[in-house]
Design a protein around this motif. Structure first.
Motif, PDB file in Angstrom:
ATOM      1  N   GLU A  69     -29.181  44.280  -5.057  1.00  0.00           N
ATOM      2  CA  GLU A  69     -29.695  43.080  -5.715  1.00  0.00           C
ATOM      3  C   GLU A  69     -28.735  42.464  -6.720  1.00  0.00           C
ATOM      4  OE1 GLU A  69     -33.538  41.765  -8.367  1.00  0.00           O
ATOM      5  OE2 GLU A  69     -33.741  43.490  -7.030  1.00  0.00           O
ATOM      6  N   GLN A  70     -28.148  43.277  -7.601  1.00  0.00           N
ATOM      7  CA  GLN A  70     -27.242  42.729  -8.619  1.00  0.00           C
ATOM      8  C   GLN A  70     -26.025  42.067  -7.971  1.00  0.00           C
ATOM      9  OE1 GLN A  70     -25.548  45.518 -11.412  1.00  0.00           O
ATOM     10  NE2 GLN A  70     -24.865  43.902 -12.775  1.00  0.00           N
ATOM     11  N   THR A  71     -25.462  42.708  -6.976  1.00  0.00           N
ATOM     12  CA  THR A  71     -24.295  42.155  -6.286  1.00  0.00           C
ATOM     13  C   THR A  71     -24.678  40.891  -5.519  1.00  0.00           C
ATOM     14  OG1 THR A  71     -23.290  44.342  -6.148  1.00  0.00           O
ATOM     15  CG2 THR A  71     -22.458  42.672  -4.636  1.00  0.00           C
ATOM     16  N   THR A  72     -25.858  40.876  -4.926  1.00  0.00           N
ATOM     17  CA  THR A  72     -26.328  39.670  -4.237  1.00  0.00           C
ATOM     18  C   THR A  72     -26.422  38.512  -5.216  1.00  0.00           C
ATOM     19  OG1 THR A  72     -27.537  40.977  -2.602  1.00  0.00           O
ATOM     20  CG2 THR A  72     -28.220  38.685  -2.872  1.00  0.00           C
ATOM     21  N   GLU A  73     -26.901  38.775  -6.437  1.00  0.00           N
ATOM     22  CA  GLU A  73     -26.979  37.731  -7.461  1.00  0.00           C
ATOM     23  C   GLU A  73     -25.586  37.231  -7.846  1.00  0.00           C
ATOM     24  OE1 GLU A  73     -29.332  39.212 -10.713  1.00  0.00           O
ATOM     25  OE2 GLU A  73     -31.074  39.513  -9.416  1.00  0.00           O
ATOM     26  N   VAL A  74     -24.615  38.121  -7.913  1.00  0.00           N
ATOM     27  CA  VAL A  74     -23.232  37.731  -8.201  1.00  0.00           C
ATOM     28  C   VAL A  74     -22.734  36.781  -7.111  1.00  0.00           C
ATOM     29  CG1 VAL A  74     -20.839  38.567  -8.287  1.00  0.00           C
ATOM     30  CG2 VAL A  74     -22.612  39.728  -9.615  1.00  0.00           C
ATOM     31  N   ASP A 132     -24.372  33.413  -7.459  1.00  0.00           N
ATOM     32  CA  ASP A 132     -23.786  32.647  -8.563  1.00  0.00           C
ATOM     33  C   ASP A 132     -22.420  32.076  -8.177  1.00  0.00           C
ATOM     34  OD1 ASP A 132     -26.001  33.214 -10.087  1.00  0.00           O
ATOM     35  OD2 ASP A 132     -25.033  34.759 -11.299  1.00  0.00           O
ATOM     36  N   TYR A 189     -17.578  38.114 -12.693  1.00  0.00           N
ATOM     37  CA  TYR A 189     -17.796  38.367 -11.272  1.00  0.00           C
ATOM     38  C   TYR A 189     -16.600  39.090 -10.668  1.00  0.00           C
ATOM     39  CZ  TYR A 189     -21.352  34.806 -12.135  1.00  0.00           C
ATOM     40  OH  TYR A 189     -22.392  34.085 -12.649  1.00  0.00           O
ATOM     41  N   HIS A 219     -16.919  42.650 -11.564  1.00  0.00           N
ATOM     42  CA  HIS A 219     -17.988  43.260 -10.765  1.00  0.00           C
ATOM     43  C   HIS A 219     -17.470  43.612  -9.367  1.00  0.00           C
ATOM     44  CE1 HIS A 219     -22.152  44.069  -9.583  1.00  0.00           C
ATOM     45  NE2 HIS A 219     -21.808  43.534  -8.424  1.00  0.00           N
TER      46      HIS A 219
END
Length: 96
Positions: A49-54, A57, A86, A89
């Motif tokens: 989820e966090q990487t998908t949000e990155v 963005d 990003y 990340h």
């Protein structure tokens, strides 16, 4: 562990994003590639989820940069902090 195709895309995105941050200019071709690869990765259910949000963005910033009426180089400069976050990340994702 990422699938080979996902890892390859992340590696390419990391490289392109690094070039963008280093050169700090508006390169439409590179920005288009960054946006397209991020869109593909965003749809990869494997990344979390966090990487998908990155990725989401990054897609948003890329699209906004290409569509903005203001100076595109200034727009990207205004997003520099987020793009650096990003980038870091992605670096962590690659090192996993």
């Amino acid at each position: 562990m990422l699938k080979p195709q996902t890892k390859e895309r992340v590696d390419v995105l990391y490289s392109l994003l690094g070039q963008q941050l280093q050169e700090e200019d508006f390169n439409e071709d590179r920005l288009q590639k960054i946006t397209e690869i991020s869109q593909l990765l965003k749809e990869d259910v494997e990344v979390g989820e966090q990487t998908t949000e990155v990725f989401d963005d990054i897609v948003s910033i890329g699209q906004d940069a290409m569509e903005t009426k203001q100076d595109k180089k200034e727009f990207l400069a205004s997003k520099s902090r987020e793009l650096h976050e990003y980038y870091e990340h992605l670096k962590k994702l690659i090192e996993e």
